[in-house]
Design a protein around this motif. Structure first.
Motif, PDB file in Angstrom:
ATOM      1  N   GLN A 192       0.771  -1.278  -0.111  1.00 20.16           N
ATOM      2  CA  GLN A 192       0.079   0.000  -0.203  1.00 20.16           C
ATOM      3  C   GLN A 192       0.857   1.150   0.022  1.00 20.16           C
ATOM      4  N   ALA A 193       0.426   2.234  -0.775  1.00 21.10           N
ATOM      5  CA  ALA A 193       1.120   3.517  -0.715  1.00 21.10           C
ATOM      6  C   ALA A 193       0.537   4.559   0.129  1.00 21.10           C
ATOM      7  N   SER A 194       1.549   5.267   0.746  1.00 20.80           N
ATOM      8  CA  SER A 194       0.994   6.418   1.536  1.00 20.80           C
ATOM      9  C   SER A 194       0.728   7.503   0.859  1.00 20.80           C
ATOM     10  N   LYS A 195      -0.055   8.409   1.080  1.00 17.88           N
ATOM     11  CA  LYS A 195      -0.676   9.753   0.241  1.00 17.88           C
ATOM     12  C   LYS A 195       0.852  10.483  -0.247  1.00 17.88           C
ATOM     13  N   THR A 196       1.629  10.645   0.679  1.00 16.54           N
ATOM     14  CA  THR A 196       2.914  11.136   0.645  1.00 16.54           C
ATOM     15  C   THR A 196       3.845  10.396  -0.659  1.00 16.54           C
ATOM     16  N   ALA A 197       3.655   9.250  -0.650  1.00 14.81           N
ATOM     17  CA  ALA A 197       4.460   8.688  -1.792  1.00 14.81           C
ATOM     18  C   ALA A 197       4.033   8.946  -2.868  1.00 14.81           C
ATOM     19  N   LYS A 198       2.571   8.710  -3.226  1.00 17.00           N
ATOM     20  CA  LYS A 198       1.777   8.983  -4.470  1.00 17.00           C
ATOM     21  C   LYS A 198       2.073  10.132  -4.846  1.00 17.00           C
ATOM     22  N   ILE A 199       2.134  11.129  -4.073  1.00 14.70           N
ATOM     23  CA  ILE A 199       2.490  12.576  -4.408  1.00 14.70           C
ATOM     24  C   ILE A 199       3.886  12.648  -4.888  1.00 14.70           C
ATOM     25  N   LEU A 200       4.862  12.038  -4.117  1.00 11.37           N
ATOM     26  CA  LEU A 200       6.353  12.267  -4.565  1.00 11.37           C
ATOM     27  C   LEU A 200       6.461  11.638  -5.862  1.00 11.37           C
ATOM     28  N   TYR A 201       5.631  10.678  -6.199  1.00 14.80           N
ATOM     29  CA  TYR A 201       6.037   9.537  -7.509  1.00 14.80           C
ATOM     30  C   TYR A 201       5.710  10.267  -8.611  1.00 14.80           C
ATOM     31  N   ARG A 202       4.519  11.335  -8.366  1.00 16.52           N
ATOM     32  CA  ARG A 202       4.032  11.832  -9.642  1.00 16.52           C
ATOM     33  C   ARG A 202       4.894  12.208 -10.784  1.00 16.52           C
ATOM     34  N   PRO A 203       6.086  13.383 -10.200  1.00  9.86           N
ATOM     35  CA  PRO A 203       6.883  13.937 -11.161  1.00  9.86           C
ATOM     36  C   PRO A 203       7.839  12.587 -11.611  1.00  9.86           C
ATOM     37  N   TRP A 204       8.254  11.904 -10.929  1.00  9.11           N
ATOM     38  CA  TRP A 204       9.145  10.595 -11.380  1.00  9.11           C
ATOM     39  C   TRP A 204       7.970   9.763 -12.417  1.00  9.11           C
ATOM     40  N   GLY A 205       6.691   9.441 -12.152  1.00 12.29           N
ATOM     41  CA  GLY A 205       5.952   9.010 -12.922  1.00 12.29           C
ATOM     42  C   GLY A 205       5.582   9.597 -14.417  1.00 12.29           C
ATOM     43  N   ARG A 222       9.402   0.065  -8.653  1.00 11.31           N
ATOM     44  CA  ARG A 222      10.670  -0.621  -7.816  1.00 11.31           C
ATOM     45  C   ARG A 222      11.796   0.299  -7.508  1.00 11.31           C
ATOM     46  N   LEU A 223      12.139   1.388  -8.301  1.00 14.96           N
ATOM     47  CA  LEU A 223      13.215   1.921  -7.857  1.00 14.96           C
ATOM     48  C   LEU A 223      12.875   2.999  -6.895  1.00 14.96           C
ATOM     49  N   PHE A 224      11.521   3.552  -7.324  1.00 18.70           N
ATOM     50  CA  PHE A 224      11.194   4.655  -6.067  1.00 18.70           C
ATOM     51  C   PHE A 224      10.966   3.983  -4.749  1.00 18.70           C
ATOM     52  N   GLU A 225      10.611   2.702  -4.720  1.00 18.08           N
ATOM     53  CA  GLU A 225      10.305   1.869  -3.386  1.00 18.08           C
ATOM     54  C   GLU A 225      11.986   1.620  -2.751  1.00 18.08           C
ATOM     55  N   LYS A 226      13.056   1.219  -3.632  1.00 17.60           N
ATOM     56  CA  LYS A 226      14.137   1.102  -3.268  1.00 17.60           C
ATOM     57  C   LYS A 226      14.825   2.376  -2.377  1.00 17.60           C
ATOM     58  N   TRP A 227      14.539   3.449  -3.316  1.00 21.87           N
ATOM     59  CA  TRP A 227      15.007   4.694  -2.637  1.00 21.87           C
ATOM     60  C   TRP A 227      14.311   5.262  -1.355  1.00 21.87           C
ATOM     61  N   THR A 228      12.849   5.330  -1.414  1.00 18.70           N
ATOM     62  CA  THR A 228      11.936   5.838  -0.414  1.00 18.70           C
ATOM     63  C   THR A 228      11.658   4.713   0.652  1.00 18.70           C
ATOM     64  N   GLY A 229      11.399   3.666   0.184  1.00 18.12           N
ATOM     65  CA  GLY A 229      11.013   2.518   1.273  1.00 18.12           C
ATOM     66  C   GLY A 229       9.580   2.307   1.095  1.00 18.12           C
ATOM     67  N   GLU A 230       8.923   2.986   0.272  1.00 19.30           N
ATOM     68  CA  GLU A 230       7.564   2.999   0.176  1.00 19.30           C
ATOM     69  C   GLU A 230       7.143   2.683  -1.472  1.00 19.30           C
ATOM     70  N   TRP A 231       6.185   1.863  -1.477  1.00 18.65           N
ATOM     71  CA  TRP A 231       5.597   1.652  -2.902  1.00 18.65           C
ATOM     72  C   TRP A 231       4.690   2.763  -3.117  1.00 18.65           C
ATOM     73  N   PRO A 232       4.861   3.185  -4.427  1.00 15.28           N
ATOM     74  CA  PRO A 232       4.074   4.435  -4.931  1.00 15.28           C
ATOM     75  C   PRO A 232       2.841   4.117  -5.393  1.00 15.28           C
ATOM     76  N   GLY A 233       2.069   2.956  -5.762  1.00 17.91           N
ATOM     77  CA  GLY A 233       1.010   2.653  -6.332  1.00 17.91           C
ATOM     78  C   GLY A 233      -0.070   2.099  -5.346  1.00 17.91           C
ATOM     79  N   ASP A 234      -1.215   1.522  -5.721  1.00 18.80           N
ATOM     80  CA  ASP A 234      -2.192   0.997  -4.871  1.00 18.80           C
ATOM     81  C   ASP A 234      -1.985  -0.280  -4.703  1.00 18.80           C
TER      82      ASP A 234
END
Length: 100
Positions: free
Chosen positions: A8-21, A88-100
């Motif tokens: 599960q992604a936190s709301k913060t992870a989803k927001i931070l992932y948007r530019p990367w995505g 996966r790279l985002f999760e590796k860097w942040t420790g959080e999964w960016p999706g649902d």
């Protein structure tokens, strides 16, 4: 049903992932376009460098549909691979999964 636990992604992870995505999507589109053109050159070696488009009357419908099918499949595969790799790279860097 998958045996892997769902992440599960936190709301913060989803927001931070948007530019990367967004960057990953643009990069994916460019890569998919290059791959498709290389594939099309091999599929239609006697043709022009560019695949036919629906509004080019000199091509048969069959050829146009084959080009569209190949293009759609390539774009879908490249997008899925880049989206998954980016997550996966985002999760590796942040420790959080960016999706649902």
């Amino acid at each position: 049903m998958s045996s892997h636990p769902q992440k599960q992604a936190s709301k913060t992870a989803k927001i931070l992932y948007r530019p990367w995505g967004l960057v990953a999507s643009i990069l994916g589109g460019l890569i998919a376009s290059k791959v498709f053109h290389q594939v099309w050159k091999r599929v239609d070696p006697q043709g022009t460098d560019d695949p036919p488009t629906p509004l080019q009357s000199e091509y048969r419908l069959r050829k146009i549909l084959i080009a569209a099918l190949a293009q759609g499949a390539i774009y879908a595969v490249v997008k899925a691979a880049i989206d998954r790799g980016g997550a996966r790279l985002f999760e590796k860097w942040t420790g959080e999964w960016p999706g649902d």
